[in-house]
Design an enzyme around this catalytic site. Structure first.
Site, PDB file in Angstrom:
ATOM      1  N   GLY A   1      26.982   3.514  57.600  1.00 30.10           N
ATOM      2  CA  GLY A   1      26.826   3.542  56.151  1.00 30.10           C
ATOM      3  C   GLY A   1      25.767   4.527  55.700  1.00 30.10           C
ATOM      4  O   GLY A   1      25.225   5.322  56.472  1.00 30.10           O
ATOM      5  N   PHE A   2      25.457   4.460  54.429  1.00 30.13           N
ATOM      6  CA  PHE A   2      24.515   5.372  53.787  1.00 30.13           C
ATOM      7  C   PHE A   2      23.140   5.321  54.452  1.00 30.13           C
ATOM      8  O   PHE A   2      22.680   6.284  55.092  1.00 30.13           O
ATOM      9  CB  PHE A   2      24.462   5.009  52.292  1.00 30.13           C
ATOM     10  CG  PHE A   2      23.344   5.619  51.508  1.00 30.13           C
ATOM     11  CD1 PHE A   2      22.924   6.927  51.732  1.00 30.13           C
ATOM     12  CD2 PHE A   2      22.716   4.883  50.508  1.00 30.13           C
ATOM     13  CE1 PHE A   2      21.895   7.489  50.981  1.00 30.13           C
ATOM     14  CE2 PHE A   2      21.700   5.429  49.751  1.00 30.13           C
ATOM     15  CZ  PHE A   2      21.282   6.724  49.992  1.00 30.13           C
ATOM     16  N   ILE A   3      22.470   4.187  54.368  1.00 36.02           N
ATOM     17  CA  ILE A   3      21.128   4.069  54.943  1.00 36.02           C
ATOM     18  C   ILE A   3      21.208   4.061  56.462  1.00 36.02           C
ATOM     19  O   ILE A   3      20.388   4.687  57.151  1.00 36.02           O
ATOM     20  CB  ILE A   3      20.424   2.802  54.419  1.00 36.02           C
ATOM     21  CG1 ILE A   3      20.266   2.860  52.896  1.00 36.02           C
ATOM     22  CG2 ILE A   3      19.053   2.634  55.082  1.00 36.02           C
ATOM     23  CD1 ILE A   3      19.728   1.587  52.278  1.00 36.02           C
TER      24      ILE A   3
ATOM     25  N   TYR B   1      25.375 -11.522  44.860  1.00 34.88           N
ATOM     26  CA  TYR B   1      24.728 -10.596  45.793  1.00 34.88           C
ATOM     27  C   TYR B   1      23.245 -10.931  45.940  1.00 34.88           C
ATOM     28  O   TYR B   1      22.725 -11.015  47.065  1.00 34.88           O
ATOM     29  CB  TYR B   1      24.895  -9.158  45.307  1.00 34.88           C
ATOM     30  CG  TYR B   1      24.167  -8.149  46.155  1.00 34.88           C
ATOM     31  CD1 TYR B   1      24.627  -7.825  47.430  1.00 34.88           C
ATOM     32  CD2 TYR B   1      23.011  -7.520  45.690  1.00 34.88           C
ATOM     33  CE1 TYR B   1      23.950  -6.896  48.226  1.00 34.88           C
ATOM     34  CE2 TYR B   1      22.343  -6.596  46.473  1.00 34.88           C
ATOM     35  CZ  TYR B   1      22.813  -6.289  47.733  1.00 34.88           C
ATOM     36  OH  TYR B   1      22.137  -5.376  48.519  1.00 34.88           O
TER      37      TYR B   1
ATOM     38  N   LYS C   1      21.316 -12.281  49.410  1.00 41.75           N
ATOM     39  CA  LYS C   1      20.185 -11.619  50.060  1.00 41.75           C
ATOM     40  C   LYS C   1      18.989 -12.560  50.203  1.00 41.75           C
ATOM     41  O   LYS C   1      18.287 -12.564  51.226  1.00 41.75           O
ATOM     42  CB  LYS C   1      19.792 -10.358  49.282  1.00 41.75           C
ATOM     43  CG  LYS C   1      20.733  -9.194  49.511  1.00 41.75           C
ATOM     44  CD  LYS C   1      20.742  -8.776  50.970  1.00 41.75           C
ATOM     45  CE  LYS C   1      21.506  -7.518  51.235  1.00 41.75           C
ATOM     46  NZ  LYS C   1      21.464  -7.113  52.660  1.00 41.75           N
TER      47      LYS C   1
END
Length: 320
Positions: free
Chosen positions: A10-12, A152, A156
């Site tokens: 993914g992105f990170i 979401y 978390k």
């Protein structure tokens, strides 16, 4: 050191993998390449790493506990960096069951696999969303976070509580890093900065929700990855730490900065406020500085200029 990274394509995750490999570490990368956005884009994210003998990629799901435990044992991993998640506040409002399954049950699966494989060091991605519309700015890690505004955010916070339970029961060393609106090359296509940049360059109106006065503490992915790397080095006990950029910026200001970065004027399509969105995020970074020696280094105006240049290179657009 051998580091197990979930969500590595993914992105990170791909930026973290790049940094770790450059530093000489071995990376065991797990990603299910799901369809939340293009699996082809995720494959491109990790394509440069295939020739590195210290990079080991496995296509698989964090909810497959036996797979995760087997990989941890087989590669003798010393640290887990858990980034895999079903992302997006708005997406979670419409698909809450998927969000909770991946983010809560998936995190439990990772923790149980770690316990089974006797790996007890965890750096985990959390989110500024857990703060909700807290009246206290900037957000501190010891603020009350009992009123999430979206599935979401709740997922978390639940993952943080699970990680604390495993710290308490089994002595895990855990760093839960609350990320604040990460941007930069490879950012997910539905996120605001990528979407606004595409709309500007394509001559389309930019869609803004609410008044445009909402504000975010935008964080360049380079700084986010620096926070993760520092957490890997200094992780001990159980800690929750904000990882954020230097300051907060309103949506109006963000659009103005993107206009300067692209050299193009924006047309605004105003839409009603979206459910689940928080009004403002702003991080207190004193704990990050004290515990992780973290200090963000990239100003938003500079990061946006670099992002626009990257976007044009990837998509072949030319500014006029």
């Amino acid at each position: 050191m051998t580091i197990f990274v979930t969500g590595a394509a993914g992105f990170i995750g791909s930026h973290l993998t790049e940094r770790l490999l450059t530093a000489g570490h071995s990376v065991v990368a797990l990603d299910n390449l799901d369809g939340q956005y293009s699996p082809a884009d995720k494959r491109l994210n990790i394509e440069p790493f295939w020739s590195n003998t210290r990079f080991h990629f496995v296509e698989g799901d964090i909810r497959d506990q036996s797979l995760v435990a087997d990989l941890l044992r087989r590669y003798r991993c010393q640290v887990v960096v858990h980034l895999a998640a079903r992302t997006g506040v708005r997406a979670s409002v419409y698909e809450p069951a998927v969000c909770l399954d991946v983010n809560v049950s998936g995190t439990l699966s990772v923790l149980e696999a770690m316990r089974s494989a006797q790996v007890s060091r965890l750096v985990m991605a959390s989110s500024s969303s857990v703060y909700g519309n807290s009246p206290h700015l900037p957000f501190r890690e010891d603020d009350a976070v009992a009123q999430p505004l979206s599935p979401y955010a709740m997922s978390k916070r639940s993952a943080e509580l699970l990680a604390h339970t495993y710290h308490h029961l089994y002595g895990f060393d855990v760093a839960c890093l609350r990320f604040f609106t990460v941007y930069g090359p490879r950012q997910r296509p539905e996120m605001a900065i990528t979407r606004f940049t595409r709309q500007l360059l394509d001559g389309e109106p930019i869609t803004l929700y609410g008044s445009g006065n909402t504000a975010r503490n935008y964080t360049h992915v380079h700084d986010t990855v620096s926070g993760i790397v520092q957490a890997i080095q200094y992780i001990k006990g159980f800690n929750i730490v904000n990882i954020a950029g230097p300051s907060s910026t309103s949506l109006h200001e963000l659009v103005q900065l993107l206009e300067r970065a692209t050299g193009l004027p924006a047309r605004i399509d105003w839409q009603p406020e979206q459910p689940g969105d928080v009004y403002c995020t702003q991080a207190d970074l004193r704990r990050a500085a004290d515990q992780l020696h973290y200090k963000p280094s990239i100003l938003l105006k500079d990061g946006l200029r670099d992002f626009v240049a990257w976007y044009q290179q990837i998509h072949g657009t030319v500014m006029v």
